[in-house]
Design an enzyme around this catalytic site. Structure first.
Site, PDB file in Angstrom:
ATOM      1  N   PHE A 572       0.806  -1.216   0.000  1.00  0.00           N
ATOM      2  CA  PHE A 572       0.000   0.000   0.000  1.00  0.00           C
ATOM      3  C   PHE A 572       0.838   1.264   0.000  1.00  0.00           C
ATOM      4  CE2 PHE A 572      -2.294  -3.465   1.887  1.00  0.00           C
ATOM      5  CZ  PHE A 572      -3.456  -3.467   1.157  1.00  0.00           C
ATOM      6  N   VAL A 575       7.083   2.846   3.763  1.00  0.00           N
ATOM      7  CA  VAL A 575       7.047   3.051   5.212  1.00  0.00           C
ATOM      8  C   VAL A 575       8.338   3.756   5.627  1.00  0.00           C
ATOM      9  CG1 VAL A 575       6.785   1.941   7.451  1.00  0.00           C
ATOM     10  CG2 VAL A 575       5.761   0.898   5.433  1.00  0.00           C
ATOM     11  N   LYS A 589       3.443   5.030   7.463  1.00  0.00           N
ATOM     12  CA  LYS A 589       3.099   4.403   6.195  1.00  0.00           C
ATOM     13  C   LYS A 589       2.348   5.408   5.334  1.00  0.00           C
ATOM     14  CE  LYS A 589       2.155   0.088   5.819  1.00  0.00           C
ATOM     15  NZ  LYS A 589       1.584  -1.254   5.858  1.00  0.00           N
ATOM     16  N   ASP A 685      -3.620 -11.037   3.915  1.00  0.00           N
ATOM     17  CA  ASP A 685      -2.263 -10.968   3.370  1.00  0.00           C
ATOM     18  C   ASP A 685      -1.246 -11.341   4.449  1.00  0.00           C
ATOM     19  OD1 ASP A 685      -0.267 -10.660   1.525  1.00  0.00           O
ATOM     20  OD2 ASP A 685      -0.139  -8.477   1.747  1.00  0.00           O
TER      21      ASP A 685
END
Ligand SMILES: *[C@@H]1O[C@H](CO)[C@@H](O)[C@H](O)[C@H]1NC(C)=O
Ligand SMILES: *[C@@H]1O[C@H](CO)[C@@H](O)[C@H](O)[C@H]1NC(C)=O
Ligand SMILES: *[C@@H]1O[C@H](CO)[C@@H](O)[C@H](O)[C@H]1NC(C)=O
Ligand SMILES: *[C@@H]1O[C@H](CO)[C@@H](O)[C@H](O)[C@H]1NC(C)=O
Ligand SMILES: *[C@@H]1O[C@H](CO)[C@@H](O)[C@H](O)[C@H]1NC(C)=O
Ligand SMILES: *[C@@H]1O[C@H](CO)[C@@H](O)[C@H](O)[C@H]1NC(C)=O
Ligand SMILES: *[C@@H]1O[C@H](CO)[C@@H](O)[C@H](O)[C@H]1NC(C)=O
Ligand SMILES: *[C@@H]1O[C@H](CO)[C@@H](O)[C@H](O)[C@H]1NC(C)=O
Ligand SMILES: *[C@@H]1O[C@H](CO)[C@@H](O)[C@H](O)[C@H]1NC(C)=O
Ligand SMILES: *[C@@H]1O[C@H](CO)[C@@H](O)[C@H](O)[C@H]1NC(C)=O
Length: 870
Positions: A572, A575, A589, A685
């Site tokens: 996504f 980080v 993040k 995930d």
């Protein structure tokens, strides 16, 4: 020059201190002063006496009251070992020269009214498995036997015959020359041994074998002594009779024969040994000539030479009611016969044979393993022989060397693993170990025991898989197998962990993943509005901030020091390492453009994530909700992720216990997501890269819920790909598109395999990419656990524990989702496994602390006593 000579030379004129310095165990001697508290060297005979520690594992030491010290009381008579418990109690002696060597063995008993009963007990004494002698009521009693060791050890056993508590004062073992005192069979019990005409008893150091020569001068006989030492040619002294014995003699003072006779049972065999040496220089007109009759048969006429020894062994005499010998002067003799020394021995038959050596070794080993010497009174001496004293729970064959054919140790308080020494009991047909606390796995060797027909392991705490060979033998009707009552034992047909037949578990289809280049996509849309977090709120961790911080983009720039350090890059977004005003480190993040969705959803999701607090979930600290940057701020996990620990070889190796802790931690986090949250949160995930480790190596799951909250399905170029990361994706999801908790279970199983093997989920071998489940399955089916386990562990794991985790991992990865257990079950299995691991570490530590004891205990056993320790 041997020690005996050195000592005998020094005896007269060297100070005591020097002698004590020299004093040490004499080669070939074992001298035990039963009941004494400290070893010592006897001032009179120079013999070094040991305590009975290490020789007897039963009984208790006792002292004779000094009021009862009689005349001539020696040190041995002042104390004893008594055996109030058990029928047979034994001393086990393991001299340096074992089996096949000839020994003089002496047992001494000195009652001394030690029990204030003024009535000595009566009991039998056995040498190994045969009756040697009976003690009954003597004030002082000492008996010797000449015995050829049948094993590398010899046992002197006291048998309680119901006539009082057996005791013993001393046990002495003396190595003889194998050639002396020849006999065909059995052993020789000493009846007489006399130094004729001597004024004292003679033993070591005069006698190199420490035979005790008692003084004797019969009525009507005169002592003849030559105080000037006569020289006996050692080459003409086969029995090494000491000069001290030979330099005195008895002669009759009238010219007539001697006549010493022995009454005898007709069945007994006898051996006489007569020793003659002229000790007087005879005048020209003097003659000493006499005939020797043994057993009333003329043997020889002797005309003795000065200072020359004549030894006459009788050979075996049998079948006589009276045996004896006499010496008769010949007609021309001017002097009476002379005799310097003689010995008589009775033949001791040895009808009972000892148990087969391999079986003795094995059963003593087992006795030590389970500490049964202390708990089983009868487990002393030979296991099978003689029959009336065999060990309880044992059955033996009546072979010439009895074999152990059955062992029944039910309800015997056994703890620890099944003893490997059982493997050596090759005649064992029946083994009952039920109702104990046996632990760890069922060893493979049980299936290889050639004669085993009955095996009862029920009611223990065994775990792991029952060896397939054993199950097969049972299934084929070749073995009656009982294993019930072992809660953690998997009998290969059914395992509690899944309730699923193992055939199906082992035979599942491994997902064949061909692409490693997938990108995360989420398919299912979940209505966030309906979510309630009741249990999540209940379990809220009070120490965590209940209110999320909100950050502005500028603040985010500030805490990340302008996005200076990237510490990770997820599906996504990137980080960054950040530092809050208070100094706390955080992981920042920054969600990529691609993964963004509407503000409303983002805010709703963030608020929900904010209340999911669990010590095994990475906490959200705050967020930045700006049209230009959607940012999540998490607690910082200083030890990085599990993937790096497993696969990056510059990282320190995770120990087996650390891996177990990680597995349990991650399982706790996941269990909370699945069962502690309503509706359940499916991670989607799960993979080692998403399991982070804090500074205490505590595992915390990261990125949960993100795949739902931040759908990426409108990124058309990846929308056809399955959710999750290749290698971790539920194969059923791939075929049905149905995502649920069981999909996370599958991923978790793959993670367990990675923890076990240290290998990645997908491994490229040539052009093929193989999945971890496919790689390990054939090895598991072969039972080849060692080759599955991460070699970097260097064998530092318990097989039972590894099997357990393999079993749990296997249970998680069937293709059919319904066959997978839920997280609660997985967690409880792993927790139990860790509890056992920790208790076994404690056990090891306890064991290490007790090592001295266990060495002592084992040294009591003939099987384990090292011969050169004595
Ligand atoms: C004899 O057995 C009793 C009871 O089992 C026990 O208390 C005692 O210590 C034992 N004595 C010896 C010398 O082993
Ligand atoms: C025997 O009596 C003596 C004192 O006379 C005492 O010290 C000892 O303990 C007694 N032994 C037993 C077994 O009672
Ligand atoms: C000597 O022994 C024989 C038996 O061997 C016996 O008959 C005889 O009386 C004994 N003689 C003497 C003098 O003791
Ligand atoms: C003792 O032996 C010595 C020689 O060793 C000899 O000279 C002496 O006469 C002997 N004594 C007697 C009493 O026979
Ligand atoms: C032996 O000879 C000595 C003298 O040398 C003598 O005194 C003795 O009486 C003789 N003994 C016998 C038995 O003849
Ligand atoms: C000594 O033994 C022989 C042979 O048996 C016998 O003839 C003789 O009478 C015995 N001597 C005595 C004194 O008994
Ligand atoms: C007689 O003595 C010899 C040794 O001098 C011995 O070997 C033999 O066995 C003896 N015979 C008998 C019948 O005792
Ligand atoms: C072992 O002993 C117990 C009781 O002593 C008995 O019930 C059991 O059947 C025995 N086991 C075997 C295999 O004989
Ligand atoms: C079995 O016996 C052999 C030979 O004595 C020995 O080397 C081995 O250590 C024994 N095995 C076990 C498990 O005790
Ligand atoms: C294996 O365990 C299952 C379930 O406990 C049981 O039904 C089955 O009889 C067991 N098989 C054997 C051979 O003990």
């Amino acid at each position: 020059m041997d020690m005996a000579k050195i000592l005998s030379l020094m005896f007269g004129f060297v100070s005591l201190h020097v002698v004590i310095l020299l004093a040490q165990p004499i080669p070939g001697f074992i001298s035990i002063d039963s009941g004494v508290t400290n070893e010592y060297t006897d001032t009179y005979n120079r013999i070094y006496y040991e305590t009975d520690t290490g020789y007897a594992d039963t009984g208790t030491n006792w002292q004779v009251s000094s009021d009862n010290f009689g005349d001539g009381f020696d040190a041995r008579s002042k104390n004893m070992r008594i055996f109030p418990n058990g029928t047979r109690n034994c001393y086990t002696l393991r001299p340096q020269n074992g089996k096949g060597n000839k020994y003089l063995i002496r047992a001494s008993f000195s009652y001394g009214n030690y029990d204030n009963r003024s009535s000595p007990p009566a009991f039998d004494i056995h040498i190994d498995v045969n009756s040697w002698l009976t003690y009954s009521g003597s004030r002082y009693f000492c008996q010797e036997v000449i015995y050829i060791l049948q094993r590398d050890y010899v046992q002197v056993c006291l048998i309680n015959t119901g006539n009082g508590v057996p005791f013993i004062s001393a046990v002495e073992l003396r190595l003889l020359d194998n050639g002396i005192y020849p006999f065909e069979s059995g052993a020789l019990v000493r009846e007489d041994r006399y130094a004729m005409g001597s004024s004292r008893s003679i033993r070591y150091p005069d006698d190199p074998f420490d035979r005790i020569w008692y003084k004797l001068l019969p009525e009507d006989f005169q002592a003849a002594t030559n105080t000037t030492a006569i020289e006996i040619d050692p080459n003409n002294n086969p029995y090494k009779v000491p000069t001290a014995v030979l330099k005195t003699a008895a002669v009759s003072n009238v010219l007539r024969s001697f006549n010493l006779s022995r009454p005898s049972n007709s069945m007994d065999g006898w051996h006489f040994y007569l020793y003659f040496a002229e000790i007087q220089l005879l005048q020209q007109n003097q003659t000493r000539e006499f005939s020797v009759y043994i057993d009333n048969m003329f043997n020889t006429t002797e005309n003795l030479e000065y200072s020359t020894l004549t030894t006459i062994p009788s050979g075996l005499l049998t079948g006589q009611t009276i045996v004896g010998f006499n010496l008769t002067s010949t007609a021309r003799s001017t002097l009476s016969p002379i005799i310097n020394a003689f010995e008589t021995y009775k033949v001791l038959e040895l009808p009972n044979s000892m148990t087969y050596p391999g079986d003795v070794e094995a059963i003593y080993n087992i006795r030590t393993t389970y500490g049964l010497a202390k708990t089983k009174e009868s487990w002393q001496g030979d296991p099978c022989s003689p029959v009336q004293y065999k060990w309880s729970g044992l059955t033996c064959s009546d072979d010439s060397a009895p074999r152990i054919v059955s062992i029944n140790l039910t309800s015997s308080g056994l703890t620890g693993p099944i003893a490997p020494a059982l493997a050596n009991l090759t005649s064992l047909q029946s083994l009952d170990l039920s109702n104990n606390q046996l632990m760890e796995s069922v060893p493979d060797f049980l299936a290889q025991m050639p004669s085993l027909k009955i095996l009862n392991l029920g009611g223990n705490n065994l775990n792991g898989l029952v060896p397939l060979d054993l199950m097969k033998k049972a299934a084929d009707g070749m073995l009656l197998l009982s294993i019930e009552g072992n809660p953690n034992l998997c009998n290969s047909s059914y395992c509690k962990s899944t309730g699923e037949p193992s055939e199906r578990r082992l035979g599942f289809v491994v997902p064949l993943v061909t692409s490693v280049s997938g990108v995360i996509v989420v398919v299912s849309l979940v209505t966030i509005a309906a979510v309630t977090w009741s249990r999540a709120r209940e379990r809220r961790d009070e120490s965590s901030p209940s209110m999320l911080k909100t950050f502005t983009p500028t603040e985010i720039e500030g805490i990340t020091n302008n996005f200076k350090m990237i510490i990770g890059e997820g599906a996504f977004g990137k980080v960054y390492l950040g530092r809050l005003d208070g100094g706390a480190e955080v992981a920042v993040k920054v969600l990529s453009q691609m993964s963004r969705q509407g503000h409303k959803e983002f805010q709703a999701e963030v608020k929900l994530l904010a209340v999911v607090h669990h010590r095994n979930l990475v906490s959200l600290v705050g967020y930045c909700d700006d049209p230009k940057s959607l940012v999540l701020v998490y607690e910082y996990m200083s030890n990085g992720n599990v993937r790096d620990h497993l696969l990056r070889h510059e990282m320190p190796v995770l120990s087996w216990l650390q891996r177990l802790q990680i597995a349990v931690g991650a399982a706790q986090g996941l269990e909370y997501l699945h069962s502690g949250c309503k509706p359940p949160i499916i991670h989607r995930d799960l993979k080692p890269a998403n399991i982070l480790l804090d500074n205490n190596m505590q595992a915390k799951i990261a990125d949960f819920g993100l795949s739902r909250a931040f759908r990426t399905d409108y990124d058309s170029h990846v929308s056809t790909n399955p959710a999750g990361t290749p290698g971790y994706v539920d194969p059923e999801y791939e075929s049905t598109g149905n995502f649920n908790q069981k999909s996370d279970i599958y991923s978790f199983g793959v993670i367990l395999f990675e923890l076990i093997t240290g290998q990645p989920a997908l491994l490229k071998e040539g052009h093929r990419v193989t999945h971890i489940v496919r790689r390990v399955t054939p090895l598991i089916e072969r039972g080849d656990i060692e080759s599955i386990i991460d070699p970097r562990l260097q064998g530092k794991f318990r097989i039972a524990s590894a099997w357990k985790v393999v079993e749990v991992a296997l249970s998680c990865v069937p293709t059919a989702a319904v066959q997978r257990p839920d997280m609660g079950l997985v967690l409880s299995e792993l927790k139990e496994c860790m509890a056992q691991e920790i208790s076994s570490l404690h056990g090891q530590r306890r064991g290490a602390g007790n090592q001295c004891n266990s060495i002592e205990m084992s040294s009591l056993d003939p099987s384990e006593m090292s011969p050169d320790s004595r």
